[in-house]
Design a protein around this motif. Structure first.
Motif, PDB file in Angstrom:
ATOM      1  N   SER A 168       7.147  12.769   7.650  1.00 16.15           N
ATOM      2  CA  SER A 168       7.053  12.017   6.041  1.00 16.15           C
ATOM      3  C   SER A 168       7.274  13.169   4.876  1.00 16.15           C
ATOM      4  O   SER A 168       8.012  12.915   3.912  1.00 16.15           O
ATOM      5  N   THR A 219      16.849   4.455  -9.154  1.00 17.16           N
ATOM      6  CA  THR A 219      16.490   3.076  -8.743  1.00 17.16           C
ATOM      7  C   THR A 219      16.977   2.106  -9.880  1.00 17.16           C
ATOM      8  O   THR A 219      16.456   0.947 -10.068  1.00 17.16           O
ATOM      9  N   GLU A 258      10.443   0.085  -7.111  1.00 17.39           N
ATOM     10  CA  GLU A 258      11.007   0.718  -5.879  1.00 17.39           C
ATOM     11  C   GLU A 258      10.368   2.208  -6.023  1.00 17.39           C
ATOM     12  O   GLU A 258      10.101   2.652  -4.895  1.00 17.39           O
ATOM     13  N   TRP A 267       6.842   2.347  -4.474  1.00 19.31           N
ATOM     14  CA  TRP A 267       6.510   1.901  -3.122  1.00 19.31           C
ATOM     15  C   TRP A 267       7.437   2.888  -2.411  1.00 19.31           C
ATOM     16  O   TRP A 267       7.092   2.841  -1.280  1.00 19.31           O
ATOM     17  N   ARG A 268       8.129   3.536  -2.750  1.00 18.20           N
ATOM     18  CA  ARG A 268       9.075   4.489  -1.880  1.00 18.20           C
ATOM     19  C   ARG A 268       8.278   5.363  -1.027  1.00 18.20           C
ATOM     20  O   ARG A 268       8.696   5.352   0.081  1.00 18.20           O
ATOM     21  N   PHE A 295       5.388   4.646   0.649  1.00 16.75           N
ATOM     22  CA  PHE A 295       5.235   3.965   1.776  1.00 16.75           C
ATOM     23  C   PHE A 295       6.447   3.557   2.466  1.00 16.75           C
ATOM     24  O   PHE A 295       6.268   3.471   3.868  1.00 16.75           O
ATOM     25  N   LEU A 296       7.710   3.454   1.971  1.00 20.42           N
ATOM     26  CA  LEU A 296       8.846   3.412   2.788  1.00 20.42           C
ATOM     27  C   LEU A 296       8.949   4.684   3.463  1.00 20.42           C
ATOM     28  O   LEU A 296       9.231   4.622   4.826  1.00 20.42           O
ATOM     29  N   VAL A 297       8.919   5.807   3.064  1.00 24.14           N
ATOM     30  CA  VAL A 297       9.053   6.960   3.620  1.00 24.14           C
ATOM     31  C   VAL A 297       8.232   7.271   5.070  1.00 24.14           C
ATOM     32  O   VAL A 297       8.620   7.677   6.073  1.00 24.14           O
ATOM     33  N   ALA A 356       6.742   4.735   6.357  1.00 25.89           N
ATOM     34  CA  ALA A 356       7.000   3.699   7.654  1.00 25.89           C
ATOM     35  C   ALA A 356       8.309   4.162   8.253  1.00 25.89           C
ATOM     36  O   ALA A 356       8.214   4.026   9.557  1.00 25.89           O
ATOM     37  N   MET A 357       9.250   4.888   7.703  1.00 28.91           N
ATOM     38  CA  MET A 357      10.359   5.592   8.431  1.00 28.91           C
ATOM     39  C   MET A 357      10.014   6.610   9.354  1.00 28.91           C
ATOM     40  O   MET A 357      10.204   6.579  10.255  1.00 28.91           O
ATOM     41  N   GLN A 406       8.250   5.107  12.369  1.00 27.54           N
ATOM     42  CA  GLN A 406       9.084   4.694  13.133  1.00 27.54           C
ATOM     43  C   GLN A 406      10.103   5.448  14.021  1.00 27.54           C
ATOM     44  O   GLN A 406      10.293   5.332  15.118  1.00 27.54           O
TER      45      GLN A 406
END
Length: 101
Positions: free
Chosen positions: A40, A52, A62, A65-66, A68-70, A72-73, A76
């Motif tokens: 992360s 954005t 965006e 929330w970026r 949280f996306l990072v 999650a990536m 995963q």
């Protein structure tokens, strides 16, 4: 966002004694959490310069929330096999455990 890194020395003892399989599972879980946290932190700079703006950006939301996306990536990526950092961390944890006994 990031999960805290836990040292095996600070983990509470398992109820009913610690079986080697359960202890190894906890070490693996901790090592994977560390790897996800590391990934992360490595991915964040990659997204800092991205716009954005319309038509494909999500605007201010965006950017909000970026993170949280990072995260999650990164998680995963670890679930898909990671980069091998968790394996090295587990090996070191086992080595430290053996030296402590």
């Amino acid at each position: 966002m990031n999960e805290p890194i836990v040292s095996p020395a600070t983990l509470p003892p398992l109820a009913g004694g610690s079986s080697p399989a359960l202890s190894a599972a906890r070490m693996r879980e901790t090592a994977e959490a560390f790897e996800a946290s590391f990934l992360s932190q490595m991915l964040k700079p990659m997204f800092e310069g991205l716009s954005t703006e319309a038509p494909f950006g999500g605007g201010e939301a965006e950017g909000t929330w970026r993170g949280f996306l990072v995260d999650a990536m990164a998680k995963q990526t670890v679930r898909a096999g990671g980069i091998g950092l968790a394996d090295q961390v587990v090996a070191q944890m086992l080595k430290m455990q053996e030296q402590g006994q």
